[in-house]
Design an enzyme around this catalytic site. Structure first.
Site, PDB file in Angstrom:
ATOM      1  N   GLU A  46       0.864  -1.185   0.000  1.00  0.00           N
ATOM      2  CA  GLU A  46       0.000   0.000   0.000  1.00  0.00           C
ATOM      3  C   GLU A  46       0.902   1.237   0.000  1.00  0.00           C
ATOM      4  OE1 GLU A  46      -1.521   0.747   3.934  1.00  0.00           O
ATOM      5  OE2 GLU A  46      -3.266   1.859   3.193  1.00  0.00           O
ATOM      6  N   ASN A 109      -6.990   6.195  -1.553  1.00  0.00           N
ATOM      7  CA  ASN A 109      -5.887   5.270  -1.281  1.00  0.00           C
ATOM      8  C   ASN A 109      -6.101   4.116  -2.252  1.00  0.00           C
ATOM      9  OD1 ASN A 109      -4.051   3.452  -0.252  1.00  0.00           O
ATOM     10  ND2 ASN A 109      -4.484   3.944   1.890  1.00  0.00           N
ATOM     11  N   LYS A 126      -9.425   2.020  -1.704  1.00  0.00           N
ATOM     12  CA  LYS A 126      -9.608   1.496  -0.346  1.00  0.00           C
ATOM     13  C   LYS A 126     -10.947   1.936   0.250  1.00  0.00           C
ATOM     14  CE  LYS A 126      -7.049   1.359   4.072  1.00  0.00           C
ATOM     15  NZ  LYS A 126      -5.766   1.796   4.685  1.00  0.00           N
ATOM     16  N   GLU A 145      -5.988   8.869   7.743  1.00  0.00           N
ATOM     17  CA  GLU A 145      -6.446   8.479   6.403  1.00  0.00           C
ATOM     18  C   GLU A 145      -7.813   9.078   6.093  1.00  0.00           C
ATOM     19  OE1 GLU A 145      -4.778   4.021   6.804  1.00  0.00           O
ATOM     20  OE2 GLU A 145      -5.595   4.494   4.838  1.00  0.00           O
ATOM     21  N   CYS A 171      -4.872  -2.931   2.976  1.00  0.00           N
ATOM     22  CA  CYS A 171      -4.597  -2.760   4.397  1.00  0.00           C
ATOM     23  C   CYS A 171      -5.761  -3.036   5.346  1.00  0.00           C
ATOM     24  CB  CYS A 171      -4.025  -1.355   4.618  1.00  0.00           C
ATOM     25  SG  CYS A 171      -3.100  -1.297   6.140  1.00  0.00           S
ATOM     26  N   ASN A 196       0.295  -0.901   5.443  1.00  0.00           N
ATOM     27  CA  ASN A 196       1.214  -0.092   6.261  1.00  0.00           C
ATOM     28  C   ASN A 196       0.616  -0.123   7.660  1.00  0.00           C
ATOM     29  OD1 ASN A 196       2.854   2.472   4.390  1.00  0.00           O
ATOM     30  ND2 ASN A 196       1.728   0.827   3.463  1.00  0.00           N
TER      31      ASN A 196
HETATM   32  N1  ING Z   1      -3.265   0.524   8.850  1.00  0.00           N
HETATM   33  C1  ING Z   1      -3.685  -0.267   9.919  1.00  0.00           C
HETATM   34  C2  ING Z   1      -4.255  -1.612   9.505  1.00  0.00           C
HETATM   35  O1  ING Z   1      -5.451  -1.775   9.379  1.00  0.00           O
HETATM   36  C3  ING Z   1      -4.641  -0.420  12.103  1.00  0.00           C
HETATM   37  C4  ING Z   1      -4.594   0.436  10.881  1.00  0.00           C
HETATM   38  C5  ING Z   1      -3.479  -0.625  12.848  1.00  0.00           C
HETATM   39  C6  ING Z   1      -5.795  -1.052  12.474  1.00  0.00           C
HETATM   40  C7  ING Z   1      -3.507  -1.435  13.972  1.00  0.00           C
HETATM   41  C8  ING Z   1      -5.848  -1.875  13.616  1.00  0.00           C
HETATM   42  C9  ING Z   1      -4.697  -2.062  14.358  1.00  0.00           C
HETATM   43  O2  ING Z   1      -3.451  -2.507   9.351  1.00  0.00           O
HETATM   44  C10 ING Z   1      -3.889   0.915   7.711  1.00  0.00           C
HETATM   45  N2  ING Z   1      -3.187   1.713   6.883  1.00  0.00           N
HETATM   46  O3  ING Z   1      -5.034   0.577   7.456  1.00  0.00           O
END
Ligand code: ING
Length: 304
Positions: A46, A109, A126, A145, A171, A196
């Site tokens: 991503e 995204n 996304k 985001e 993601c 990410n």
């Molecule tokens: N990043 C994370 C993901 O869904 C996140 C956001 C981090 C959600 C940790 C839950 C726990 O992997 C992105 N860019 O969506």
């Protein structure tokens, strides 16, 4: 059997100051390594061209447009498309898309699927944007985001390409069963996704690292198994300007087993021979949707 050798091209960190030209060089190096290892398809992460900029707050979101692509391929990314076409390797590329719709700018995204001839077969935007839209000073880390992107407006399409049914997501999408089932209903046989994922949470706590990785793989393995599809999930990893992103890139079989796993948080290629016919067993027995699903009881899933 319909076998396709797929590469997961995990990226190490991209620092805020790093140029797209430098990054494209890294992408081409990984693409060439994948070609040497017999891959005909490579999945990049991503937002693979820049640092994960949604960690930074900007009052005027136009300040972040430097991280967006107005066209794809652009001058900086054309060399990647050219090299891929020369080598006959298709790829998934995640990037921030700036779309000028009749004078109105829209920001997504996005990921594109490019086939072995170097032409864009499909685009995905996304749908599940995590985090928040405004600066939140109660948090130790911002995840904006929702500030910089609109939710995707293309749904969850699939494309018949490379002798199979290909799907994409990005993601946070991987954590939502609706993503996988929407693709599964369309007969997907290989889901490509980049991510990410910050390691620390936004409240200063640090979930045990194994837990964060567990939830990552749990989501992908469940999605693949419950929809009898291959999954190739690829991280941008490592420490970007002091902020750590997790690795754990993996290739998962239609039985939900991890068949390839990254071991570093740097640029790293993982490879697997994906026999798309392995999807047929699940799709014709346990997850034969036509025989077993009872949609008359599922309406609540689509309610607000
Ligand atoms: N990043 C994370 C993901 O869904 C996140 C956001 C981090 C959600 C940790 C839950 C726990 O992997 C992105 N860019 O969506």
């Amino acid at each position: 059997p319909r076998k396709i050798t797929v590469g997961g091209a995990q990226l190490g960190p991209i620092q805020r100051a790093e140029s797209r030209t430098d990054v494209v060089r890294r992408l081409i190096d990984l693409l060439e390594k994948a070609h040497r290892r017999g891959c005909s398809l490579v999945v990049f992460p991503e937002l693979a061209l820049t640092t994960f900029f949604p960690r930074w707050y900007a009052d005027d979101i136009a300040e972040m447009d430097v991280y967006f692509e107005r066209e794809m391929p652009s001058a900086e990314t054309q060399p990647l498309f050219d090299r891929a076409r020369e080598l006959g390797v298709g790829f998934y590329l995640g990037y921030a898309e700036l779309d000028d719709q009749g004078g109105t700018l829209h920001r997504y995204n996005t990921a594109v699927l490019v086939d072995q001839t170097g032409s864009i077969v499909g685009k995905y935007r996304k749908v599940h944007l995590p985090g928040h839209k405004e600066f939140d000073d109660s948090l130790t880390r911002q995840h904006l985001e929702k500030r910089y992107f609109e939710p995707g407006d293309l749904g969850f399409p699939v494309w018949r390409s490379m002798d199979g049914v290909m799907g994409m997501c990005i993601c946070n999408d991987r954590r939502w069963p609706e993503t996988w089932r929407s693709l599964g209903m369309r007969g997907v046989e290989l889901v490509m996704l980049g991510y990410n994922t910050p390691t620390g949470n936004q409240h200063g706590g640090m979930e045990p690292p194994h837990q964060r990785m567990f939830h990552n793989h749990l989501s992908i393995q469940a999605g693949a198994y419950q929809n009898a599809t291959w999954a190739v999930a690829v991280a941008k990893a490592g420490v970007e300007d002091g902020h750590e992103l997790m690795g754990g890139s993996c290739i998962v079989s239609p039985q939900g087993e991890i068949v390839a796993l990254a071991s570093t948080v740097e640029d790293e290629l993982i490879v697997a021979d994906c026999d798309l016919d392995l999807c047929n067993f699940g799709k014709s027995t346990i997850f034969n949707f036509a025989a077993h699903r009872r949609p008359e009881h599922y309406k609540i899933i689509t309610e607000q």
